[in-house]
Design an enzyme around this catalytic site. Sequence first.
Site: not given
Length: 369
Positions: A40, A52, A135, A153, A207, A214, A217, A223, A317
């Site tokens: 960033r 990414e 994405y 994502d 989340c 919550c 949040c 929500c 996987s």
Amino acid sequence: MSASKKKELSYRLPEEFQVFGFSKDLLAWYDSQKRDLPWRINRDPYRVWVSEIMLQQTRVETVKPYYQNFMEKFPTVEALADAPEDEVLKAWEGLGYYSRVRNLQAAAREVKASYGGVVPDTPEEISKLKGIGPYTAGAILSIAYEKPEPAVDGNVMRVFSRLLLMDDDIAKPATRIKLEHLIRQVIPEGRAGDFNQALMELGALVCVPRTPQCLTCPVFDYCLARREGVQEELPVKGKAKAPRPVTYLVAVIRKGDQVLIHKRPEKGLLAGMWEFPMVETDEIKWAEDVLPDQIAQRYGVELLVEKPLAQIQHTFSHLQWTLHVYLCEATGQEDLASTVRYVRTDELEQFTFSVAHHKIIEALRLASS
């Protein structure tokens, strides 16, 4: 909530998302709470792209040192495009999913050749690059170029499944497409990149999959799952097929201060990486008989099995490896295959090994100390 109401919400956001400023509330939280992450520092599309790709299926804390090292070695598209593949694989070593970095380098070469080293800034062009799916394309276009493209994502799918009380299976491509349509409706002009990152950040920090926070949040009031008390039941995700178990005998073949290593084929799983010779088998109890015969046939080395060294499991996987590793001694005549070579144990770090075989190297070092 009625079925008809759920269907309506699936295709059109509730009015309060627009009227009461969902995006504004989310971005205010992001501006004050966002993590200080190395990718960033700026909005260089190449830096965003590398981050990414690294972050796919890998935790943020794991990626940080790899990212910094990778960017030092390959600071530009051109540097990555021109680098020898072995150097690129070595810089990626330990992150796994090596097809990602092969695709990244292939795409970097395409960007250098076809776009003058500048990462494309349109969905049509960037999606042509190898390894860039919906994405990743959305993330690069929004973060680097402020294009109003969604980046959906797993974190984002979880967040919006709860926000909208969606029971669509997030493992299905149709659900991602639906969510992209919904998210486009609230991407704020001029802050598309921050908005997408804020959604990802919300999913990573608040989340979360289990026990969502919550009460802290920033979009608590929007929500629908929280209102119904079912936030922990969402999202719905179909079960993936269990990895297929495969058992190998692995020979760590010593000759003096050297060990034999083998280079995998240039295509397929762990392509082009180094490993200790392996033989797939169901006959673990006959390792002393199976290994000498199979290793001689495949690698041109006669050996004597000395003793077990380690048992290692590693899950991909689609596969679950169980490796039964044996210390062996080279004996007799050799007619080495072109894919194998002897190296000193202190030279092993110069070669790129998978995580599973790094564990074997560590077991060898402990046994030798």
